[in-house]
Design a protein around this motif. Structure first.
Motif, PDB file in Angstrom:
ATOM      1  N   SER A 211     -72.510 -60.776 -34.576  1.00 45.63           N
ATOM      2  CA  SER A 211     -73.373 -61.947 -34.698  1.00 45.63           C
ATOM      3  C   SER A 211     -74.394 -61.661 -35.800  1.00 45.63           C
ATOM      4  CB  SER A 211     -74.085 -62.229 -33.383  1.00 45.63           C
ATOM      5  OG  SER A 211     -74.997 -61.177 -33.094  1.00 45.63           O
TER       6      SER A 211
ATOM      7  N   ASP B   2     -71.397 -70.009 -28.235  1.00 49.05           N
ATOM      8  CA  ASP B   2     -72.733 -69.410 -28.351  1.00 49.05           C
ATOM      9  C   ASP B   2     -73.760 -70.440 -28.813  1.00 49.05           C
ATOM     10  OD1 ASP B   2     -71.616 -67.040 -27.576  1.00 49.05           O
ATOM     11  OD2 ASP B   2     -71.484 -66.203 -29.602  1.00 49.05           O
TER      12      ASP B   2
ATOM     13  N   THR C 161     -66.546 -59.629 -39.814  1.00 49.17           N
ATOM     14  CA  THR C 161     -67.919 -60.137 -39.937  1.00 49.17           C
ATOM     15  C   THR C 161     -68.107 -60.814 -41.288  1.00 49.17           C
ATOM     16  OG1 THR C 161     -68.737 -58.387 -38.484  1.00 49.17           O
ATOM     17  CG2 THR C 161     -70.354 -59.479 -39.896  1.00 49.17           C
TER      18      THR C 161
ATOM     19  N   LYS D  70     -68.264 -68.881 -31.688  1.00 50.55           N
ATOM     20  CA  LYS D  70     -69.560 -69.320 -32.214  1.00 50.55           C
ATOM     21  C   LYS D  70     -69.949 -70.673 -31.630  1.00 50.55           C
ATOM     22  CE  LYS D  70     -72.219 -69.961 -36.429  1.00 50.55           C
ATOM     23  NZ  LYS D  70     -72.817 -71.243 -36.030  1.00 50.55           N
TER      24      LYS D  70
END
Length: 411
Positions: free
Chosen positions: A180, A384, A343, A381
């Motif tokens: 994240s 989240d 990432t 995502k």
């Protein structure tokens, strides 16, 4: 209402035992917490037995301060005393979301002393049936484990029912892992100034595969054009004719792996620092006249080649340092060097870069490979982000105020 030591007819019953006006018997004693503790029964014998057990539990410290304390009540105290003063705001949001959605509706009203391993297992099975995956179930277990550990320390519980509860789902072995933005920031704050920091920074800002990183030389980098050209990869394997594992400089795995990728300012600065560091390491290496690959940019402290295990060990060292000061639910999971590649791709997707362009950066053989990665990281995502939106909107406070203050209430 009752006479201590006697029944209603005045007969002595023993120390601490009496008969109430309703005919039932009770036994009382002062426990180790300084509180009067009572037991009740229909006969003197029943009360004497219960009183003996209660006193024995008191001596053996098997009783608790408040046997009527519910899980919801303990959660509020646990958060106020142990979490709010020391845990990050983002972690507090995670705690509240997990507890209020996945624990409280199911077992929040139960007394702490009544919650057993069976109840915790039943909760996790129910969440599994509702579609929750391993990660969410693990958060429930970790949170309950910490809550009961603290409750035991403060003598509100005598056992931890969460410790023996097995996660009903198996941990995914090939889950696509990407940091994240918050974890990425924390990781690089911790790694700053360490030996492999430049390697980590180039990895997360270029999306290169570990073998492609290990094979980089200064000739592959154009700092003026701000580009890296990928044309080789370093393997550490036992191939035909080898007596054991050894390093091999190979061509990239596919045609699309041959590529030139642009770099940003952070990547360029890390490369500039590494070029200087490499020259120092090469000059000081005890093997400088015996190096098989003397021009490799990223190496060990002795200027010898890197492999995946060395890379993972270096990453794990940073993670361990981060977790020293983190709460159990907030620990950073271990990850491999490939996580930096995912990432990088995630940050590209978040920035709105088209998947076809990301495919070219990563050197994927097909667009489908990139889309599979895109789907995986962006689905998580979205979940989240929805949790963050819920925490930001905070309609619970509005609903509570409206319910208490509304003039006209509907049935």
């Amino acid at each position: 209402m009752y006479r201590m030591g006697k029944d209603l007819k005045g007969k002595n019953l023993g120390t601490g035992i009496s008969q109430r006006r309703d005919g039932c018997y009770q036994g009382r004693f002062v426990n180790r917490f300084g509180d009067r503790q009572a037991v009740y029964g229909q006969t003197v014998k029943e009360v004497k037995n219960k009183l003996s057990v209660a006193k024995a539990e008191d001596v053996q410290k098997k009783n608790v301060v408040n046997p009527n304390l519910t899980l919801d009540q303990w959660y509020e105290k646990w958060m106020r005393v142990y979490k709010n003063p020391v845990v990050r705001a983002n972690t507090i949001r995670q705690y509240r979301y997990v507890y209020e959605h996945n624990i409280s509706p199911f077992i929040g009203k139960r007394k702490l002393i009544d919650i057993t391993k069976l109840i915790v297992i039943d909760l996790m099975n129910e969440l599994k049936d509702k579609g929750y995956e391993w990660e969410s179930l693990n958060k429930v277990k970790v949170l309950l484990t910490d809550m009961f550990d603290r409750a035991i320390e403060d003598e509100f519980a005598v056992r931890n029912p969460a410790k023996g509860a097995r996660n009903p789902r198996n941990k995914p072995q090939k889950e696509i892992k990407a940091l994240s933005q918050d974890d990425q920031r924390t990781y690089f704050q911790c790694s700053a100034g360490t030996f492999y920091d430049n390697l980590f920074r180039v990895a997360v800002n270029s999306g290169l595969r570990p073998g492609e990183l290990f094979a980089l030389t200064e000739d592959d980098i154009d700092l003026q054009k701000m580009e890296i050209t990928v044309r080789k990869t370093l393997l550490y394997q036992k191939l035909d004719g080898d007596t054991g594992k050894t390093f091999h400089m190979e061509k990239p795995k596919t045609k699309t792996s041959y590529r030139t990728i642009p770099i940003n300012r952070y990547c360029r600065e890390a490369l500039e620092r590494q070029i200087i560091l490499h020259k120092i390491l090469k000059n000081n290496s005890p093997y400088k006249n015996k190096l098989e690959f003397p021009d490799l940019l990223f190496t060990t402290k002795f200027c010898t080649p890197l492999n995946s295990q060395i890379y993972c060990d270096a990453i794990e060292k940073i993670i361990n340092e981060i977790n020293l000061t983190r709460d159990p639910l907030d620990t950073m999971d271990k990850f491999s060097g490939h996580c930096f590649r995912h990432t990088f791709a995630t940050r590209c997707f978040e920035a709105g870069i088209q998947p076809k362009t990301v495919q070219a950066y990563l050197g994927h053989a097909t667009l489908q490979m990139t889309m599979d990665l895109y789907t995986s990281v962006m689905d998580k995502k979205k979940t989240d982000d929805m949790q963050l939106l819920e925490d930001t909107v905070q309609l619970d406070n509005v609903d509570e105020y409206a319910h208490e203050n509304k003039i006209i209430k509907f049935a």
